[in-house]
Design a protein around this motif. Structure first.
Motif, PDB file in Angstrom:
ATOM      1  N   UNK A  10     -28.067  -9.009  84.371  1.00 48.72           N
ATOM      2  CA  UNK A  10     -29.167  -9.787  83.802  1.00 48.72           C
ATOM      3  C   UNK A  10     -28.604 -10.814  82.831  1.00 48.72           C
ATOM      4  N   UNK A  11     -29.320 -11.915  82.664  1.00 47.47           N
ATOM      5  CA  UNK A  11     -28.841 -12.949  81.758  1.00 47.47           C
ATOM      6  C   UNK A  11     -29.850 -14.041  81.551  1.00 47.47           C
ATOM      7  N   UNK A  12     -29.340 -15.273  81.408  1.00 46.75           N
ATOM      8  CA  UNK A  12     -30.245 -16.398  81.178  1.00 46.75           C
ATOM      9  C   UNK A  12     -29.627 -17.705  81.659  1.00 46.75           C
ATOM     10  N   UNK A  13     -30.504 -18.642  81.983  1.00 46.92           N
ATOM     11  CA  UNK A  13     -30.095 -19.994  82.324  1.00 46.92           C
ATOM     12  C   UNK A  13     -29.607 -20.656  81.038  1.00 46.92           C
ATOM     13  N   UNK A  14     -28.456 -21.337  81.120  1.00 47.38           N
ATOM     14  CA  UNK A  14     -27.894 -21.990  79.939  1.00 47.38           C
ATOM     15  C   UNK A  14     -27.980 -23.506  80.001  1.00 47.38           C
ATOM     16  N   UNK A  15     -28.213 -24.053  81.210  1.00 44.23           N
ATOM     17  CA  UNK A  15     -28.209 -25.507  81.366  1.00 44.23           C
ATOM     18  C   UNK A  15     -28.869 -25.871  82.688  1.00 44.23           C
ATOM     19  N   UNK A  16     -29.627 -26.952  82.685  1.00 44.06           N
ATOM     20  CA  UNK A  16     -30.177 -27.499  83.929  1.00 44.06           C
ATOM     21  C   UNK A  16     -30.205 -29.008  83.846  1.00 44.06           C
ATOM     22  N   UNK A  17     -30.006 -29.648  85.002  1.00 45.20           N
ATOM     23  CA  UNK A  17     -30.194 -31.087  85.086  1.00 45.20           C
ATOM     24  C   UNK A  17     -30.641 -31.455  86.492  1.00 45.20           C
ATOM     25  N   UNK A  22     -28.726 -38.917  98.447  1.00 45.47           N
ATOM     26  CA  UNK A  22     -29.351 -39.315  99.712  1.00 45.47           C
ATOM     27  C   UNK A  22     -30.177 -38.207 100.345  1.00 45.47           C
ATOM     28  N   UNK A  23     -29.899 -36.946  99.992  1.00 45.95           N
ATOM     29  CA  UNK A  23     -30.653 -35.814 100.537  1.00 45.95           C
ATOM     30  C   UNK A  23     -31.933 -35.538  99.759  1.00 45.95           C
ATOM     31  N   UNK A  24     -32.180 -36.262  98.689  1.00 46.79           N
ATOM     32  CA  UNK A  24     -33.386 -36.039  97.891  1.00 46.79           C
ATOM     33  C   UNK A  24     -33.069 -35.462  96.527  1.00 46.79           C
ATOM     34  N   UNK A  25     -34.028 -34.745  95.969  1.00 41.94           N
ATOM     35  CA  UNK A  25     -33.881 -34.183  94.628  1.00 41.94           C
ATOM     36  C   UNK A  25     -33.150 -32.845  94.674  1.00 41.94           C
ATOM     37  N   UNK A  26     -32.288 -32.645  93.693  1.00 52.47           N
ATOM     38  CA  UNK A  26     -31.543 -31.397  93.543  1.00 52.47           C
ATOM     39  C   UNK A  26     -31.618 -30.982  92.082  1.00 52.47           C
ATOM     40  N   UNK A  27     -31.447 -29.698  91.856  1.00 50.30           N
ATOM     41  CA  UNK A  27     -31.445 -29.156  90.503  1.00 50.30           C
ATOM     42  C   UNK A  27     -30.150 -28.378  90.306  1.00 50.30           C
ATOM     43  N   UNK A  28     -29.370 -28.768  89.307  1.00 52.40           N
ATOM     44  CA  UNK A  28     -28.136 -28.062  88.965  1.00 52.40           C
ATOM     45  C   UNK A  28     -28.443 -27.082  87.841  1.00 52.40           C
ATOM     46  N   UNK A  29     -28.057 -25.823  88.026  1.00 48.12           N
ATOM     47  CA  UNK A  29     -28.362 -24.769  87.061  1.00 48.12           C
ATOM     48  C   UNK A  29     -27.100 -23.983  86.741  1.00 48.12           C
ATOM     49  N   UNK A  30     -26.854 -23.738  85.467  1.00 47.36           N
ATOM     50  CA  UNK A  30     -25.768 -22.850  85.029  1.00 47.36           C
ATOM     51  C   UNK A  30     -26.382 -21.649  84.332  1.00 47.36           C
ATOM     52  N   UNK A 117     -31.719 -12.626  93.624  1.00 46.90           N
ATOM     53  CA  UNK A 117     -31.609 -13.302  92.335  1.00 46.90           C
ATOM     54  C   UNK A 117     -32.988 -13.813  91.942  1.00 46.90           C
ATOM     55  N   UNK A 118     -33.373 -13.553  90.731  1.00 47.75           N
ATOM     56  CA  UNK A 118     -34.634 -14.063  90.225  1.00 47.75           C
ATOM     57  C   UNK A 118     -34.425 -14.747  88.898  1.00 47.75           C
ATOM     58  N   UNK A 119     -35.162 -15.814  88.684  1.00 51.50           N
ATOM     59  CA  UNK A 119     -35.132 -16.497  87.400  1.00 51.50           C
ATOM     60  C   UNK A 119     -36.577 -16.757  86.991  1.00 51.50           C
ATOM     61  N   UNK A 120     -36.931 -16.300  85.794  1.00 49.85           N
ATOM     62  CA  UNK A 120     -38.277 -16.463  85.286  1.00 49.85           C
ATOM     63  C   UNK A 120     -38.508 -17.859  84.737  1.00 49.85           C
ATOM     64  N   UNK A 121     -39.756 -18.195  84.516  1.00 49.38           N
ATOM     65  CA  UNK A 121     -40.101 -19.484  83.925  1.00 49.38           C
ATOM     66  C   UNK A 121     -39.456 -19.652  82.553  1.00 49.38           C
ATOM     67  N   UNK A 122     -39.140 -18.522  81.895  1.00 54.68           N
ATOM     68  CA  UNK A 122     -38.493 -18.549  80.581  1.00 54.68           C
ATOM     69  C   UNK A 122     -36.974 -18.646  80.659  1.00 54.68           C
ATOM     70  N   UNK A 123     -36.400 -18.669  81.879  1.00 53.26           N
ATOM     71  CA  UNK A 123     -34.956 -18.775  82.055  1.00 53.26           C
ATOM     72  C   UNK A 123     -34.229 -17.452  82.145  1.00 53.26           C
ATOM     73  N   UNK A 124     -34.929 -16.326  82.022  1.00 52.35           N
ATOM     74  CA  UNK A 124     -34.295 -15.012  82.155  1.00 52.35           C
ATOM     75  C   UNK A 124     -33.922 -14.777  83.622  1.00 52.35           C
ATOM     76  N   UNK A 125     -32.706 -14.260  83.852  1.00 52.48           N
ATOM     77  CA  UNK A 125     -32.230 -14.030  85.220  1.00 52.48           C
ATOM     78  C   UNK A 125     -31.979 -12.545  85.485  1.00 52.48           C
ATOM     79  N   UNK A 126     -32.168 -12.149  86.732  1.00 53.39           N
ATOM     80  CA  UNK A 126     -31.816 -10.809  87.191  1.00 53.39           C
ATOM     81  C   UNK A 126     -31.151 -10.943  88.549  1.00 53.39           C
ATOM     82  N   UNK A 127     -30.120 -10.156  88.777  1.00 55.04           N
ATOM     83  CA  UNK A 127     -29.416 -10.155  90.055  1.00 55.04           C
ATOM     84  C   UNK A 127     -29.096  -8.731  90.451  1.00 55.04           C
ATOM     85  N   UNK A 128     -29.276  -8.428  91.735  1.00 54.65           N
ATOM     86  CA  UNK A 128     -28.844  -7.158  92.306  1.00 54.65           C
ATOM     87  C   UNK A 128     -27.957  -7.465  93.491  1.00 54.65           C
ATOM     88  N   UNK A 129     -26.964  -6.590  93.735  1.00 49.89           N
ATOM     89  CA  UNK A 129     -25.943  -6.849  94.750  1.00 49.89           C
ATOM     90  C   UNK A 129     -25.765  -5.639  95.661  1.00 49.89           C
TER      91      UNK A 129
END
Length: 133
Positions: A10-17, A22-30, A117-129
């Motif tokens: 579990x964790x959180x998003x630290x950065x987005x831009x 040419x392929x359209x809109x993309x979102x970069x997330x760390x 992988x899930x990321x909440x509207x608040x940026x909280x992340x959860x991952x299971x493997x």
């Protein structure tokens, strides 16, 4: 066949831009996260780029570094498919390939690791493997 459960982080998003090409809109997330993987406490950092498709689905590709408590590292690359809801939360499913890893994780050299992988509207992340056998 879905195999052994490998861990949960579990964790959180630290950065987005927002990116445009040419392929359209993309979102970069760390993100930064901690948890357990193969019975070992780990921290995980990564960055992924999500292509926002016209039908509302999302395709993502990313890379990251997982570090054990004693400083050993594993590197991964991955991709997945997902969707966001109206509130801004997202859910993705996909696979990781580990490129380098501690000796104890050698079994991952020829295994796809599946994730949820899930990321909440608040940026909280959860991952299971899981291992794909």
């Amino acid at each position: 066949m879905l195999g052994d459960r490998l861990g949960e982080i579990t964790g959180s998003v630290t950065y987005q831009r927002v990116l445009r090409d040419d392929d359209g809109m993309k979102l970069e997330t760390s993100f930064q996260a901690t948890g357990t993987f193969l019975g070992v406490s780990v921290s995980d950092v990564g960055t992924y780029v999500t292509v926002l498709r016209p039908d509302g689905t999302q395709y993502s590709e990313g890379r990251g570094i997982m570090t054990t408590e004693d400083g050993r590292t594993a590197t991964w690359t991955g991709h997945g498919l997902g969707r966001s809801d109206h509130a801004g939360a997202a859910s993705h499913r996909g696979s990781l390939c580990y490129q380098t890893m501690p000796d104890e994780w050698a079994r991952l050299a020829d295994v796809l690791v599946l994730f949820e992988y899930g990321v909440g509207a608040d940026g909280a992340t959860t991952s299971e493997y899981w291992e794909w056998k």
